[in-house]
Design a protein around this motif. Sequence first.
Motif, PDB file in Angstrom:
ATOM      1  N   HIS A 118       6.034  36.640  54.195  1.00 21.20           N
ATOM      2  CA  HIS A 118       5.533  35.858  55.027  1.00 21.20           C
ATOM      3  C   HIS A 118       4.947  34.465  54.373  1.00 21.20           C
ATOM      4  O   HIS A 118       4.479  34.504  53.567  1.00 21.20           O
ATOM      5  CB  HIS A 118       4.197  36.497  56.076  1.00 21.20           C
ATOM      6  CG  HIS A 118       4.806  37.518  57.009  1.00 21.20           C
ATOM      7  ND1 HIS A 118       4.015  38.322  57.849  1.00 21.20           N
ATOM      8  CD2 HIS A 118       5.973  38.140  57.274  1.00 21.20           C
ATOM      9  CE1 HIS A 118       4.578  39.093  58.408  1.00 21.20           C
ATOM     10  NE2 HIS A 118       5.906  39.061  58.171  1.00 21.20           N
ATOM     11  N   MET A 122       1.891  32.952  61.278  1.00 20.63           N
ATOM     12  CA  MET A 122       2.760  33.417  60.250  1.00 20.63           C
ATOM     13  C   MET A 122       4.221  33.618  60.301  1.00 20.63           C
ATOM     14  O   MET A 122       4.558  34.152  61.617  1.00 20.63           O
ATOM     15  CB  MET A 122       2.047  34.946  59.937  1.00 20.63           C
ATOM     16  CG  MET A 122       1.654  35.320  58.692  1.00 20.63           C
ATOM     17  SD  MET A 122       0.688  36.779  58.462  1.00 20.63           S
ATOM     18  CE  MET A 122       1.148  37.817  59.964  1.00 20.63           C
ATOM     19  N   HIS A 151       2.775  35.645  51.355  1.00 24.81           N
ATOM     20  CA  HIS A 151       2.064  36.898  50.952  1.00 24.81           C
ATOM     21  C   HIS A 151       3.285  37.810  51.320  1.00 24.81           C
ATOM     22  O   HIS A 151       4.210  37.614  52.108  1.00 24.81           O
ATOM     23  CB  HIS A 151       1.023  37.147  51.942  1.00 24.81           C
ATOM     24  CG  HIS A 151       1.059  36.925  53.335  1.00 24.81           C
ATOM     25  ND1 HIS A 151       0.714  35.638  53.836  1.00 24.81           N
ATOM     26  CD2 HIS A 151       1.375  37.982  54.397  1.00 24.81           C
ATOM     27  CE1 HIS A 151       1.045  35.754  55.350  1.00 24.81           C
ATOM     28  NE2 HIS A 151       1.259  37.100  55.508  1.00 24.81           N
ATOM     29  N   MET A 205       3.679  41.027  53.386  1.00 25.06           N
ATOM     30  CA  MET A 205       3.063  41.665  54.386  1.00 25.06           C
ATOM     31  C   MET A 205       3.554  43.389  54.392  1.00 25.06           C
ATOM     32  O   MET A 205       4.655  43.725  54.366  1.00 25.06           O
ATOM     33  CB  MET A 205       3.541  41.092  55.677  1.00 25.06           C
ATOM     34  CG  MET A 205       2.545  41.379  56.816  1.00 25.06           C
ATOM     35  SD  MET A 205       1.437  40.007  57.144  1.00 25.06           S
ATOM     36  CE  MET A 205       0.362  41.153  57.621  1.00 25.06           C
ATOM     37  N   HIS A 213      -4.159  41.727  59.382  1.00 26.08           N
ATOM     38  CA  HIS A 213      -3.031  40.929  59.675  1.00 26.08           C
ATOM     39  C   HIS A 213      -3.297  39.416  59.506  1.00 26.08           C
ATOM     40  O   HIS A 213      -2.283  38.594  59.444  1.00 26.08           O
ATOM     41  CB  HIS A 213      -2.280  41.079  61.219  1.00 26.08           C
ATOM     42  CG  HIS A 213      -0.885  40.753  60.982  1.00 26.08           C
ATOM     43  ND1 HIS A 213       0.134  41.613  60.522  1.00 26.08           N
ATOM     44  CD2 HIS A 213      -0.346  39.872  61.501  1.00 26.08           C
ATOM     45  CE1 HIS A 213       1.185  41.176  60.767  1.00 26.08           C
ATOM     46  NE2 HIS A 213       1.074  39.962  61.457  1.00 26.08           N
TER      47      HIS A 213
END
Length: 160
Positions: A76, A88, A110, A112, A158
Amino acid sequence: MKKILLILILGTLLLSACVTNDSHMAGTDIEVENLWARSALQGGNGAVYMLLQNRSNEDDALAGASSDVAEVVEIHLSQMKSDGTMEMTKQESIALPADGEVELKPGGYHVMLIGLKQDLKAGDEFPLTLHFKNRVDMTLSVPVMDAESMGGLGMDGHMP
Ligand SMILES: [Cu+2]
């Protein structure tokens, strides 16, 4: 005759040196630093961050990741929108230019972890496999840390 034999031996040595060097180039010259995952609860989502360094003279890309701790693993990118909220988006890959580096960090790229099958508690470690465009897979042991101790951000796991 002796001279020809010597040349043959030298040639073979040179050739094998080249082959060894090539296999090194394709395998082990990505370095990972600052690796960590935010602590998160089973059923929720987690995120993994790291600094990826391409020590070779060939472009590559992080093409995905997988781990047994989550139902789905995606790459992401978080970006601030013009209205000040974070958005995102899923990425197909992250470019790793020759002699370059890219940092996966809160508020940016990142890995995820979607649908955690277990709690990720500070102090735990879990395996994560990185897939590259031009290289063999690399499996890492990711240490879990409290997000607060790594500079805050995110209440729900998240929020990258
Ligand atoms: Cu994400």
